[in-house]
Structures are given as structure tokens and as C-alpha cells.
Write a protein that holds these residues in place. Structure first.
Motif, PDB file in Angstrom:
ATOM      1  N   GLY A 148       0.504  -1.097  -0.338  1.00 56.33           N
ATOM      2  CA  GLY A 148       0.310  -0.293  -0.474  1.00 56.33           C
ATOM      3  C   GLY A 148       0.829   1.294  -0.377  1.00 56.33           C
ATOM      4  O   GLY A 148       0.344   2.676   0.005  1.00 56.33           O
ATOM      5  N   ALA A 149       2.190   1.403   0.138  1.00 57.28           N
ATOM      6  CA  ALA A 149       3.437   2.216  -0.105  1.00 57.28           C
ATOM      7  C   ALA A 149       2.478   3.003  -1.682  1.00 57.28           C
ATOM      8  O   ALA A 149       1.877   2.672  -2.081  1.00 57.28           O
ATOM      9  CB  ALA A 149       4.201   2.506   0.232  1.00 57.28           C
ATOM     10  N   ILE A 150       3.182   4.409  -1.144  1.00 56.21           N
ATOM     11  CA  ILE A 150       2.750   5.469  -2.480  1.00 56.21           C
ATOM     12  C   ILE A 150       4.345   5.566  -3.359  1.00 56.21           C
ATOM     13  O   ILE A 150       5.388   5.478  -2.339  1.00 56.21           O
ATOM     14  CB  ILE A 150       2.029   6.489  -2.420  1.00 56.21           C
ATOM     15  N   VAL A 151       3.698   5.284  -4.662  1.00 56.45           N
ATOM     16  CA  VAL A 151       5.296   5.566  -5.159  1.00 56.45           C
ATOM     17  C   VAL A 151       5.600   6.956  -5.810  1.00 56.45           C
ATOM     18  O   VAL A 151       3.898   7.931  -6.862  1.00 56.45           O
ATOM     19  CB  VAL A 151       5.195   4.609  -6.583  1.00 56.45           C
ATOM     20  N   ILE A 152       6.279   8.081  -5.778  1.00 54.12           N
ATOM     21  CA  ILE A 152       6.663   9.107  -5.896  1.00 54.12           C
ATOM     22  C   ILE A 152       7.655   9.329  -7.298  1.00 54.12           C
ATOM     23  O   ILE A 152       8.777   8.985  -7.079  1.00 54.12           O
ATOM     24  CB  ILE A 152       7.069  10.473  -4.734  1.00 54.12           C
TER      25      ILE A 152
END
Length: 391
Positions: A148-152
Motif C-alpha cells: 500500500g505504499a505510494i510511489v513518487i
């Protein structure tokens, strides 16, 4: 004054720079509307936030995306090798940091190491395109999806780079661009945050200040001086002034994000219009270097991924510093000489410190070769001859 090449240079038409001087007194809303319309064609379906720097854009990306999951304090996975402004952005967002390694042979993330960072609880992953080389954001997104991590996507150095035919800046839900003088979209300063459309108008804090007229004038004056002093006949003057810190990779404390200057808004259209042609010329020079250096003992060229097309911001090479030292006047410079955990301000935020052998190798050996329009064939020949000369 002998010929002295800057490591990077992105020309701005003199007429555009002069026009930006008058932009400081023109209506901000109309200028921003025009800039957003131009950016919307290149980055469709995205919310677009214009701010004072790429560092501010990255800090806002961390803060805004973290606000969507308020139950989890942000823990940001950063590449262990890269610009210390990555750490500045995380500190500015109030985040803690976990590092992951890079593969020196490709400049791609070491995905085993990135997996370890995700297992350690990373809520965000920043993937940076170094030197115009597109990074594998897709694989990072697959790994991050499991937790569920967000990729930037940090596309500050990714102007006109592509992965699988998709341009950098369009490879993740959250992406940032830089408009600084050393980047492919040179507007003399500024940054762009691209996010999900539903975040339009929600990213900049309400108290984000508009630039003062002094800052507007300083932006335009700096853009003019940079263009003038970047000429090979003059660049030796600022390069010989240590107080200017040209090429230094220092940690800069975070500052509150502010609005982009009107001058940068004025220059943005010109920068975008020129970028594709400039990138194609840089790719030709990169290929000249690669053809000449691919089998040179003691010089390692990171291998580009077959799915990528480089923006060729610079050509990265791994070489002993002693071999590259005589080439400083030809724009060959040592890149980031320390890993991020070597900066005390960043190390204080790092959890779970681990060995990063790839990043350490890059910090020890990474140099970059210039690809900009002022580089001549004879410059490339001299660089190649010096690098291939046996000690």
C-alpha cells in the motif's frame, strides 16, 4: 580567458529572458493559466501545482499523499545515492527516511533492497531518474502495491526521458519536475508537482506566499547572468570563485514552499518548446561517448534498460577520480560524492541503517560527461582520449 565548458547548459532565447523581466508586473492569473494549459497537453489528466522549486514539489508530494492516509506517519524510501535535496524534501515534509540501494551497472533501483525498505514499513517510495536515465517506476509500483505504499516519481532530471514509450512525469500517480537551470526544462527556477486530478487545488498550503517583486527581479537577473556566464569564453570566471559553490552538493535546510515566480511562468513555455530538440541533440552526443568508451578498461558506462529512452541530461561514467580530474574545464565533474546517510541532517531521520554497496561505489566513482549544445566534437575527442589513456 581559455575555453571552459559548464557541466550543464540549457539556453534560453534572449528575447524570452527579457520578456520575463516585464512578467513580474503582469497579471499572475493569466500567466499561470497559460502555463497550465501548455503543461496539460504534455501531462494530461493530472492535477498541476506550480511552486518555487523541485525540492518544494517533492516535499508537497510527500505531505499531500500522506494526508490521504493520516493513520500512518510517513516513512519515505529514498535512493541511498542521489541529490541531498531528496533528504531536504523528506525533512521538510516531517517524514522519516529509510534508504534503498542502487545498481551501479544500470542506475536502476536494487529491487531486493527496495523490498527490504518496504518490509521496514516504508509508506512512500521515491524513484529518481538520474542524469536523464529513465528508472523502472513500473516495477517499483508493483512492489509498493503489495504494502500500500505510494510511489513518487522524481523526474527532476528526467526531461524528455521515456520508459516503454511513456514520458517521464507520466509514470506514477505523483510526479515532480524541476525548472532549475541544470535541468532539461530550464525556466530559471521553479518546480512542478503532478498528482491525481482529484487533488487539484489542494496541495499548496493556504499560507504559501507569492514572490515579492525583489524575488521576481532576482529570478530574472539570475537567469540573465546564468545564460551570459555559461558561455565557454566566460564560464571560467564563476567556476574559479569557490564562494559561489558551483557544482557543490550541499544539504540545504527546508524552507516553506511558495508560489512560482512570474518570470519562471513566462520562461516555461519557451523551455518546453525547445526541450525535445535539445534532448535529441544530447542523445547524439551521448551515443558518441558510448561508441568511443564502451570497451575502455577502467571506464564503466551504466547500461541503459532496453525499455528506456534517455533524455541524456549528462552521460554517467564510473571512473577513478584521478583519471577524470584533468577534464574539469571540459565539463567533466564528480557527481554526488556522498551517500545520503553521510549528511548528518538526513542521517538523523534515517531508520534501519544498512550497508549500501552500490551507492557507496557510485559515490566513489561517478562522474558525468557534458552533452549540451556547447560541446563540440573536438571536446568529446579530448574527453575520450584522456579517459582512455592508460595510467
Amino acid at each position: 580567458m581559455p575555453r571552459y565548458l559548464p557541466p550543464v547548459h540549457f539556453p534560453l532565447p534572449p528575447t524570452a529572458v527579457l520578456a520575463s523581466l516585464g512578467a513580474a508586473w503582469r497579471d499572475r492569473g493569466q500567466q499561470e493559466e497559460r502555463a497550465l494549459a501548455v503543461l496539460g497537453t504534455r501531462f494530461p489528466g493530472r492535477s498541476i501545482t506550480l511552486t518555487d522549486s523541485g525540492t518544494s514539489a517533492l516535499s508537497l508530494a510527500i505531505s499531500a499523499s500522506a494526508a490521504l492516509k493520516p493513520a500512518r506517519a510517513p516513512l519515505v524510501a529514498l535512493p541511498a545515492y542521489g541529490c541531498p535535496d531528496l533528504g531536504t524534501a523528506a525533512v521538510g515534509a516531517g517524514a522519516h527516511v529509510v534508504l534503498y540501494d542502487l545498481d551501479p551497472g544500470t542506475l536502476q533501483p536494487d529491487f531486493d533492497s527496495l523490498g527490504d525498505a518496504l518490509e521496514a514499513g516504508a509508506t512512500h517510495v521515491v524513484i529518481a531518474h538520474l542524469y536523464g536515465r529513465a528508472a523502472d517506476v513500473g516495477t517499483a509500483r508493483l512492489l509498493a502495491a503489495a504494502t500500500g505504499a505510494i510511489v513518487i516519481e522524481d523526474a527532476a532530471q528526467g526531461a524528455d526521458a521515456f520508459w516503454g514509450g511513456v514520458s517521464a512525469g507520466n509514470l506514477a500517480d505523483w510526479s515532480i519536475l524541476s525548472l532549475g537551470r541544470g535541468k532539461g526544462y530550464n525556466a530559471g527556477g521553479g518546480g512542478i508537482l503532478l498528482g491525481p486530478m482529484e487533488q487539484a487545488g489542494r496541495v499548496l498550503p493556504d499560507d504559501a506566499g507569492a514572490p515579492t517583486w525583489r524575488r521576481e527581479l532576482r529570478h530574472t537577473a539570475t537567469a540573465m547572468l546564468t545564460q551570459w556566464l555559461s558561455h565557454p569564453a566566460l564560464y571560467g570566471i564563476p567556476a574559479g570563485m569557490p564562494a559561489l559553490g558551483l557544482g557543490d552538493t550541499r544539504y540545504h535546510p527546508p524552507s516553506p514552499p511558495t508560489l512560482i515566480t512570474r518570470g519562471a511562468l513566462s520562461l516555461l513555455g519557451s523551455a518546453l518548446q525547445q526541450s525535445a530538440g535539445a534532448a535529441e541533440a544530447r542523445r547524439r552526443r551521448e551515443q558518441q561517448y558510448r561508441n568511443a568508451l564502451h570497451a575502455c578498461p577502467g571506464v564503466q558506462l551504466p547500461v541503459p534498460h532496453p525499455s528506456s529512452l534517455s533524455g541524456a541530461l549528462r552521460v554517467p561514467v564510473l571512473v577513478e577520480p584521478s583519471r577524470a580530474a584533468p577534464l574539469h574545464h571540459l565539463g567533466v565533474v564528480r557527481s554526488y560524492p556522498r551517500t545520503l546517510d553521510a549528511y548528518p541532517e538526513i542521517a538523523a531521520r534515517v531508520s534501519d541503517l544498512r550497508s549500501m554497496p552500490g551507492a557507496l561505489q557510485l559515490a566513489a566513482l561517478m562522474h558525468t560527461l557534458p552533452t549540451h549544445q556547447q560541446v563540440r566534437a573536438r571536446d568529446i575527442d579530448r574527453i575520450v582520449q584522456t579517459l582512455t589513456r592508460q595510467p
